[in-house]
Design a protein around this motif. Structure first.
Motif, mmCIF file in Angstrom:
data_model
loop_
_atom_site.group_PDB
_atom_site.id
_atom_site.type_symbol
_atom_site.label_atom_id
_atom_site.label_comp_id
_atom_site.label_asym_id
_atom_site.label_seq_id
_atom_site.Cartn_x
_atom_site.Cartn_y
_atom_site.Cartn_z
ATOM 1 N N ILE A 1 -8.848 -16.145 -8.419
ATOM 2 C CA ILE A 1 -7.984 -15.637 -9.652
ATOM 3 C C ILE A 1 -6.700 -14.883 -8.986
ATOM 4 N N PHE A 2 -6.848 -14.110 -8.081
ATOM 5 C CA PHE A 2 -5.734 -13.653 -7.493
ATOM 6 C C PHE A 2 -4.559 -14.504 -6.957
ATOM 7 N N LYS A 3 -5.258 -15.489 -6.482
ATOM 8 C CA LYS A 3 -4.022 -16.600 -5.928
ATOM 9 C C LYS A 3 -3.344 -17.291 -6.907
ATOM 10 N N LEU B 1 -1.670 -14.245 2.722
ATOM 11 C CA LEU B 1 -1.665 -12.933 2.025
ATOM 12 C C LEU B 1 -3.098 -12.399 1.713
ATOM 13 N N LEU B 2 -3.735 -13.387 0.755
ATOM 14 C CA LEU B 2 -5.039 -12.837 0.415
ATOM 15 C C LEU B 2 -6.024 -12.685 1.285
ATOM 16 N N LEU B 3 -6.121 -13.301 2.484
ATOM 17 C CA LEU B 3 -6.883 -13.035 3.766
ATOM 18 C C LEU B 3 -6.755 -11.571 4.090
ATOM 19 N N GLU B 4 -5.391 -11.276 4.471
ATOM 20 C CA GLU B 4 -5.251 -9.870 4.760
ATOM 21 C C GLU B 4 -5.684 -8.886 3.749
ATOM 22 N N LEU B 5 -5.488 -9.232 2.609
ATOM 23 C CA LEU B 5 -5.886 -8.265 1.630
ATOM 24 C C LEU B 5 -7.347 -7.968 1.494
ATOM 25 N N THR B 6 -8.327 -9.237 1.534
ATOM 26 C CA THR B 6 -9.518 -9.323 1.638
ATOM 27 C C THR B 6 -10.058 -8.520 2.806
ATOM 28 N N GLY C 1 -8.504 -6.274 4.688
ATOM 29 C CA GLY C 1 -8.144 -4.884 4.644
ATOM 30 C C GLY C 1 -9.231 -4.025 4.076
ATOM 31 N N THR C 2 -9.436 -4.830 2.772
ATOM 32 C CA THR C 2 -10.398 -4.019 1.744
ATOM 33 C C THR C 2 -11.701 -3.920 2.350
ATOM 34 N N THR C 3 -12.277 -5.087 3.142
ATOM 35 C CA THR C 3 -13.496 -5.075 3.844
ATOM 36 C C THR C 3 -13.602 -3.854 4.704
ATOM 37 N N LEU C 4 -12.354 -3.709 5.650
ATOM 38 C CA LEU C 4 -12.430 -2.855 6.674
ATOM 39 C C LEU C 4 -12.353 -1.369 5.868
ATOM 40 N N TYR C 5 -11.582 -1.436 5.037
ATOM 41 C CA TYR C 5 -11.659 -0.139 4.164
ATOM 42 C C TYR C 5 -13.055 0.524 3.775
#
Length: 265
Positions: free
Chosen positions: A177-179, A195-200, A202-206
């Motif tokens: 959906i984001f893509k 970009l989506l991989l970096e987002l997901t 980063g979120t998982t790491l957070y």
């Protein structure tokens, strides 16, 4: 624990059994072979006959579709399987179903993993008809090498299947959906994926760095400024009960697993 069950035999070599193989192939002293309808481009021995695979294996992984399991078990019961461990990741098919073919004395381990086994990141449910058997404990230890293994009552397998077995597909559907929305940037597809991989990630790491000290609700709150963009989006999310709709996705998967169990499971 000293692994006595070194020889892993795969009945069917589809996506899941390939993931098990990829996750375990670096284990010292462990060997792998498979039986399938046709030979595949794989670097492990292939057997054309099921009885040949059985003779060459200590552990037999049932890597077949639910509708094909009965036929395989019908063949398997005529093979010398005494002392072997049967591991079944087949959705909707209970230990009782497998025992009807192979007998009550046969050691059966039922698991529900996902394809992240290949990267040793699966969350895998485990249950067995002989919980005190050392061979069953060995399988639990082995599953722990492929991610997180959790002992679960068999009654919980349908929900577990929907959350952890099917869950990666549902999370990816959400990311899609984001893509789709990001197509408005007019950037190339591979870059959007990066970009989506970096987002997901980063979120998982957070989440990983903070989950011991904060609930998910608190972590969401930390990103949300009063009257800001995140708050506007979250208000829409809550007003339209999108979480409830997404829960329906999990419920539908769970219902299908329950239905498969009822139909001879």
């Amino acid at each position: 624990m000293n692994m006595k069950q070194k020889r892993q035999g795969f009945i069917g070599f589809g996506n899941l059994t390939k993931a098990v193989y990829r996750g375990l192939k670096e284990e010292k002293g462990m060997s792998f072979s498979y039986f399938a309808r046709s030979k595949k481009e794989e670097p492990i021995p292939f057997y054309e006959k099921l009885e040949e695979l059985v003779a060459a294996s200590d552990v037999l992984w049932l890597g077949v579709k639910p509708q094909d399991l009965g036929g395989i078990l019908e063949q398997l019961k005529n093979c010398p399987i005494d002392g072997k461990t049967i591991v079944s990741p087949v959705a909707g098919k209970s230990i009782a179903y497998i025992s009807r073919y192979l007998g009550e004395d046969q050691l059966i381990v039922r698991i529900m993993p996902n394809l992240a086994m290949a990267y040793r990141k699966s969350v895998t449910a485990f249950t067995t008809n002989r919980p005190h058997d050392d061979k069953a404990k060995e399988i639990f230890t082995l599953l722990g090498k492929l991610g997180k293994a959790v002992e679960l009552e068999e009654g919980g397998f349908d929900l577990f299947t929907s959350v952890f077995g099917s869950g990666p597909a549902f999370i990816l559907a959400f990311i899609q959906i984001f893509k789709d929305k990001m197509q408005e940037f007019n950037l190339p597809g591979p870059l959007l994926d990066e970009l989506l991989l970096e987002l997901t990630q980063g979120t998982t790491l957070y989440f990983a760095q903070n989950q011991k000290d904060y609930s998910i609700e608190e972590l969401i709150k930390n990103i949300t400024s009063k009257g800001g963009t995140t708050q506007a989006g979250l208000e829409y999310f809550r007003h339209h009960q999108i979480g409830k709709h997404f829960e329906g996705v999990l419920d539908a998967a769970r219902s299908r697993s329950e239905e498969m169990s009822r139909n001879g499971g």
